[in-house]
Scaffold this active site. Structure first.
Site, PDB file in Angstrom:
ATOM      1  CG  ASP A   1      28.077  14.323  44.191  1.00 17.74           C
ATOM      2  OD1 ASP A   1      28.946  14.253  44.347  1.00 17.74           O
ATOM      3  OD2 ASP A   1      27.704  15.436  45.121  1.00 17.74           O
TER       4      ASP A   1
ATOM      5  CG  ASP B   1      30.643  17.695  43.883  1.00 13.95           C
ATOM      6  OD1 ASP B   1      29.918  16.662  43.843  1.00 13.95           O
ATOM      7  OD2 ASP B   1      30.405  18.846  44.097  1.00 13.95           O
TER       8      ASP B   1
ATOM      9  CB  SER C   1      26.901  19.025  42.848  1.00 15.76           C
ATOM     10  OG  SER C   1      27.271  18.162  43.705  1.00 15.76           O
TER      11      SER C   1
ATOM     12  CG  ASP D   1      29.951  17.100  47.563  1.00 13.16           C
ATOM     13  OD1 ASP D   1      28.960  16.244  47.135  1.00 13.16           O
ATOM     14  OD2 ASP D   1      29.664  18.773  48.198  1.00 13.16           O
TER      15      ASP D   1
END
Ligand code: MG
Length: 440
Positions: free
Chosen positions: A234, A236, A93, A238
């Protein structure tokens, strides 16, 4: 307590996670057979850990569909689309590049919490390899990003956005946003300026977490290009944050509050959030006559709550918003597309002026495991004795008319955290001090 699984998957430095542990986790997940998706972000340790996950799943007889490098919300959306039994995503993440993690999501799109992870860990002792002719099939699917973009476009007014001729700066942070965000925004007919939009697992452009301090370049680009807004994700994809047309940084709480406002204007229902989220969510919900349901901190708990009882939107304070009409993933790209749609009506600063402003104060108290429990118990007793309005799903949050305070034990460090929010900085400080006195 789970040995490896944290709030959302198994996270660590490469030498802690390593190919062996990763293989065992994947084998334990794969024991239920079926078909799993495997995806990863662009971290340098992604290929080796992904290979371990694929080998682990297949070795115990679970079929695998590899999606390659895609955003986390893309992978999670594909569970429903490709009717699989879940997905495993190799991504840490927003963490620094030397970190990585194995995130597991079930067939309903619910991320595996530490409690459910504990059950997987027990299975790690009982691995049985599949017979030589029963190992899982491994295949590839390379249209995931295109499918996700198509699905997002169905959920916004593309015609309206196309006509408005917006200009938006996208800061992809050298992460997986690079594969989807510029393409999505171009297809929406938006003029884009991109920053850090080539993938690089070292994150050379800026640290992956889109904090105000990390997106200075984006703020400057919005100002100098006179863009309608700026958006950053960020690694990833999400989490998402916005920058308004004046260069103002919009914190995660407010990204969620705006999203809730846009959604509730079209559909009535409950709003789900974690107990660490700003009161601004309650204020927005109240405006539409909606109820806020609180969960423990962590995306898995949000998903679990939304499966248990319907809600129109879910989200958390760092800028993660769940739009259940698409999936139970925090989807930074649908959230960004919803911003574009909202900008057709009003400027971002005008939208922001519709939500109340709060100030917060954070404190921490050193405490070992035993003292952590004592402190939280003390606050709970105080809240009960004084008949306060409180939520105790994770620590104790006390809600007041125009303020709230939470006392919560850190899950990973020897601290108890006190977080207070109020209309002014002084009030928030007073509140935090008051609770510090109560517990000491
Ligand atoms: Mg993330």
């Amino acid at each position: 307590m789970a040995k490896y699984f944290g709030t959302n998957g198994v996270r660590g430095l490469f030498n802690e996670l390593g190919p062996e542990l990763t293989l065992k986790i994947a084998q334990a997940v794969g024991l239920k057979k079926g078909k799993m998706l495997v995806a990863r972000d662009c971290r340098l340790t992604g290929p080796v850990l992904s290979a371990s996950v694929v080998a682990g799943l297949s070795s115990v007889g679970c079929d695998v569909i590899e999606l390659g490098i895609v955003s986390a919300p893309t992978a999670e959306y594909m569970i429903k689309k490709l009717k699989t039994d879940g997905c495993m995503i190799i991504t840490a993440s927003h963490n620094p590049p030397e970190w990585n993690a194995i995130k597991v999501v079930d067939k309903d799109g619910v991320a595996i919490s530490s409690e459910r992870g504990e059950k997987i860990e027990k299975l790690m002792e009982k691995i049985e390899l599949a017979k030589w002719d029963k190992t899982g099939k491994i295949s590839y699917y390379d249209r995931a990003t295109a499918d996700h973009i198509d699905a997002i476009k169905k959920l916004v007014d593309t015609e309206k956005i196309n006509k408005r001729k917006l200009k938006i700066v996208l800061d992809c942070g050298n992460g997986t946003a690079s594969v989807i965000a510029p393409r999505l925004f171009k297809e929406l007919g938006i003029e884009i300026i991109t920053l850090n939009s080539h993938m690089d697992g070292r994150f050379p452009g800026r640290p992956s977490e889109p904090t105000k301090a990390n997106v200075g370049e984006l703020i400057a680009a919005v100002e100098s290009s006179k863009a309608d807004a700026g958006i950053a994700w960020d690694a990833d994809g999400d989490r998402v944050i916005f920058v308004d047309e004046k260069g103002g940084y919009v914190i995660g709480d407010n990204v969620y509050a705006l999203s809730a406002m846009w959604k509730l204007a079209k559909e009535k229902g409950d709003v789900v959030t974690t107990i660490a989220t700003s009161k601004v969510i309650e204020d927005v919900a109240a405006k539409f006559g909606s109820k806020v349901r609180y969960t423990a901190i962590g995306a898995p708990y949000l998903c679990e709550e939304m499966i248990k009882k319907p809600a129109v939107i879910g989200g958390e304070e760092v800028g993660g918003v769940i739009w259940p009409e698409l999936s139970l993933a925090k989807d930074g790209f649908l959230t960004a597309a919803k911003l574009a749609e909202a900008l057709c009506e009003k400027k971002l600063s005008e939208w922001l002026s519709e939500i109340p402003e709060y100030h917060n104060v954070k404190m921490k108290i050193n405490a070992d495991e035993e003292r952590k429990k004592k402190i939280v118990k003390k606050v709970l007793e105080h809240a009960k004795k004084n008949k306060l309005n409180f939520v105790d799903v994770d620590g104790v949050r006390v809600n007041m008319k125009n303020a709230w305070v939470i006392v919560r034990a850190s899950g990973t460090e020897n601290y108890v955290r006190i977080f207070a929010e109020a209309k002014t900085k002084e009030e928030a400080e007073k509140l935090a001090e008051e609770y510090k006195k109560i517990v000491s």
